[in-house]
Scaffold this motif. Structure first.
Motif, PDB file in Angstrom:
ATOM      1  N   ARG A  80      53.487  27.191  39.285  1.00  0.00           N
ATOM      2  CA  ARG A  80      52.915  28.196  38.378  1.00  0.00           C
ATOM      3  C   ARG A  80      51.427  27.948  38.161  1.00  0.00           C
ATOM      4  N   ILE A  81      51.056  26.706  37.935  1.00  0.00           N
ATOM      5  CA  ILE A  81      49.653  26.383  37.667  1.00  0.00           C
ATOM      6  C   ILE A  81      48.780  26.757  38.846  1.00  0.00           C
ATOM      7  N   PHE A  82      49.197  26.399  40.051  1.00  0.00           N
ATOM      8  CA  PHE A  82      48.330  26.640  41.183  1.00  0.00           C
ATOM      9  C   PHE A  82      48.427  28.059  41.723  1.00  0.00           C
ATOM     10  N   ARG A  83      49.489  28.761  41.423  1.00  0.00           N
ATOM     11  CA  ARG A  83      49.517  30.189  41.760  1.00  0.00           C
ATOM     12  C   ARG A  83      48.522  30.943  40.889  1.00  0.00           C
ATOM     13  N   GLU A  84      48.462  30.553  39.629  1.00  0.00           N
ATOM     14  CA  GLU A  84      47.535  31.209  38.703  1.00  0.00           C
ATOM     15  C   GLU A  84      46.089  30.905  39.048  1.00  0.00           C
ATOM     16  N   ARG A  85      45.824  29.718  39.580  1.00  0.00           N
ATOM     17  CA  ARG A  85      44.454  29.311  39.879  1.00  0.00           C
ATOM     18  C   ARG A  85      43.963  29.844  41.216  1.00  0.00           C
ATOM     19  N   ALA A  86      44.808  30.287  42.043  1.00  0.00           N
ATOM     20  CA  ALA A  86      44.511  30.630  43.437  1.00  0.00           C
ATOM     21  C   ALA A  86      43.255  31.477  43.602  1.00  0.00           C
ATOM     22  N   ASP A  87      42.111  30.829  43.625  1.00  0.00           N
ATOM     23  CA  ASP A  87      40.827  31.471  43.902  1.00  0.00           C
ATOM     24  C   ASP A  87      40.569  32.714  43.055  1.00  0.00           C
ATOM     25  N   HIS A  88      40.978  32.681  41.849  1.00  0.00           N
ATOM     26  CA  HIS A  88      40.729  33.787  40.934  1.00  0.00           C
ATOM     27  C   HIS A  88      39.803  33.307  39.827  1.00  0.00           C
ATOM     28  N   MET A 108      34.228  47.831  31.189  1.00  0.00           N
ATOM     29  CA  MET A 108      33.772  46.682  31.957  1.00  0.00           C
ATOM     30  C   MET A 108      34.714  46.402  33.140  1.00  0.00           C
ATOM     31  N   VAL A 109      35.992  46.449  32.903  1.00  0.00           N
ATOM     32  CA  VAL A 109      36.971  46.197  33.966  1.00  0.00           C
ATOM     33  C   VAL A 109      36.822  47.222  35.089  1.00  0.00           C
ATOM     34  N   LYS A 110      36.602  48.477  34.729  1.00  0.00           N
ATOM     35  CA  LYS A 110      36.450  49.534  35.727  1.00  0.00           C
ATOM     36  C   LYS A 110      35.169  49.375  36.538  1.00  0.00           C
ATOM     37  N   SER A 111      34.168  48.731  35.961  1.00  0.00           N
ATOM     38  CA  SER A 111      32.881  48.604  36.657  1.00  0.00           C
ATOM     39  C   SER A 111      32.798  47.384  37.571  1.00  0.00           C
ATOM     40  N   ILE A 112      33.756  46.489  37.509  1.00  0.00           N
ATOM     41  CA  ILE A 112      33.698  45.262  38.322  1.00  0.00           C
ATOM     42  C   ILE A 112      34.133  45.581  39.745  1.00  0.00           C
ATOM     43  N   PRO A 113      33.385  45.073  40.752  1.00  0.00           N
ATOM     44  CA  PRO A 113      33.780  45.304  42.143  1.00  0.00           C
ATOM     45  C   PRO A 113      35.077  44.560  42.462  1.00  0.00           C
ATOM     46  N   ASP A 114      35.589  44.786  43.629  1.00  0.00           N
ATOM     47  CA  ASP A 114      36.855  44.182  44.046  1.00  0.00           C
ATOM     48  C   ASP A 114      36.693  42.688  44.301  1.00  0.00           C
ATOM     49  N   ILE A 115      36.833  41.906  43.247  1.00  0.00           N
ATOM     50  CA  ILE A 115      36.868  40.455  43.380  1.00  0.00           C
ATOM     51  C   ILE A 115      38.133  39.977  42.694  1.00  0.00           C
ATOM     52  N   PRO A 116      38.702  38.853  43.148  1.00  0.00           N
ATOM     53  CA  PRO A 116      39.926  38.371  42.492  1.00  0.00           C
ATOM     54  C   PRO A 116      39.609  37.884  41.082  1.00  0.00           C
ATOM     55  N   LEU A 117      40.124  38.585  40.108  1.00  0.00           N
ATOM     56  CA  LEU A 117      39.840  38.271  38.723  1.00  0.00           C
ATOM     57  C   LEU A 117      41.085  38.521  37.891  1.00  0.00           C
ATOM     58  N   ARG A 118      41.417  37.567  37.058  1.00  0.00           N
ATOM     59  CA  ARG A 118      42.558  37.732  36.149  1.00  0.00           C
ATOM     60  C   ARG A 118      42.013  38.026  34.756  1.00  0.00           C
ATOM     61  N   PHE A 119      42.510  39.109  34.167  1.00  0.00           N
ATOM     62  CA  PHE A 119      42.055  39.514  32.847  1.00  0.00           C
ATOM     63  C   PHE A 119      43.121  39.193  31.809  1.00  0.00           C
ATOM     64  N   SER A 120      42.662  38.855  30.648  1.00  0.00           N
ATOM     65  CA  SER A 120      43.548  38.680  29.521  1.00  0.00           C
ATOM     66  C   SER A 120      42.834  39.260  28.303  1.00  0.00           C
ATOM     67  N   TYR A 121      43.456  40.196  27.624  1.00  0.00           N
ATOM     68  CA  TYR A 121      42.850  40.828  26.451  1.00  0.00           C
ATOM     69  C   TYR A 121      43.836  40.711  25.305  1.00  0.00           C
ATOM     70  N   ARG A 122      43.357  40.189  24.200  1.00  0.00           N
ATOM     71  CA  ARG A 122      44.218  40.006  23.043  1.00  0.00           C
ATOM     72  C   ARG A 122      43.523  40.563  21.827  1.00  0.00           C
ATOM     73  N   GLU A 123      44.246  41.372  21.080  1.00  0.00           N
ATOM     74  CA  GLU A 123      43.703  41.882  19.821  1.00  0.00           C
ATOM     75  C   GLU A 123      44.173  40.983  18.698  1.00  0.00           C
ATOM     76  N   SER A 124      43.267  40.687  17.785  1.00  0.00           N
ATOM     77  CA  SER A 124      43.616  39.843  16.659  1.00  0.00           C
ATOM     78  C   SER A 124      43.082  40.472  15.379  1.00  0.00           C
ATOM     79  N   SER A 125      43.627  40.045  14.292  1.00  0.00           N
ATOM     80  CA  SER A 125      43.136  40.573  13.018  1.00  0.00           C
ATOM     81  C   SER A 125      41.855  39.836  12.654  1.00  0.00           C
ATOM     82  N   PRO A 126      40.962  40.499  11.967  1.00  0.00           N
ATOM     83  CA  PRO A 126      39.709  39.849  11.570  1.00  0.00           C
ATOM     84  C   PRO A 126      40.001  38.668  10.652  1.00  0.00           C
ATOM     85  N   PRO A 127      39.084  37.689  10.591  1.00  0.00           N
ATOM     86  CA  PRO A 127      39.334  36.510   9.767  1.00  0.00           C
ATOM     87  C   PRO A 127      39.491  36.830   8.281  1.00  0.00           C
ATOM     88  N   HIS A 128      38.764  37.837   7.801  1.00  0.00           N
ATOM     89  CA  HIS A 128      38.876  38.238   6.392  1.00  0.00           C
ATOM     90  C   HIS A 128      39.268  39.708   6.347  1.00  0.00           C
TER      91      HIS A 128
END
Length: 138
Positions: A80-88, A108-128
């Motif tokens: 799992r670790i090295f599949r996730e790392r595979a030149d991304h 931003m995601v739509k504007s990036i050229p075709d390169i191997p990139l893994r995205f992670s987007y997380r919404e969180s509540s503000p601190p206050h």
């Protein structure tokens, strides 16, 4: 050492029977018995005692099976670790729950050229609770 053979022996223990394990693994009972004998010969132990009611692990077999489980878990984590790392490249974004950062991230995601990139987007509540989102669209 063959990891698949270790998986087979663990299934034999789970089923309590070589023939039941063979059916679950979609292999023949003689093939599974041969693998068991090969493993026992390779390691110089008896993994199971065979009885009319089924099989049970010996003391050495219990240790062998416990260590086999640990080894298989480690091998799975390794893969799992090295599949996730595979030149991304990785990009992780955490933003407060509001639409502006979400829209900016999508643009931003739509504007990036075709390169191997893994995205992670997380919404969180503000601190206050009363603090507003600091991102302002430009």
């Amino acid at each position: 050492m063959n990891l698949q053979h270790l998986e087979y022996l663990i299934e034999i223990e789970n089923c309590g029977s070589i023939s039941k394990a063979a059916r679950r693994l979609f292999v023949t009972q003689p093939y599974l018995s041969r693998i068991l004998k090969e493993v026992e010969s390779e390691y110089g132990i008896t993994v199971f005692t065979r009885e009319k009611t089924g099989i049970t692990p010996t003391d050495s077999g219990r240790l062998f099976l416990d260590m086999a489980r640990d080894l298989l878990d480690d091998a799975g984590n390794f893969q799992r670790i090295f599949r996730e790392r595979a030149d991304h490249y990785r990009l992780r974004v955490s933003a407060c729950t509001c639409s502006h950062p979400n829209d900016a991230f999508i643009r931003m995601v739509k504007s990036i050229p075709d390169i191997p990139l893994r995205f992670s987007y997380r919404e969180s509540s503000p601190p206050h609770r009363h603090r507003r989102c600091l991102f302002q669209p430009g």
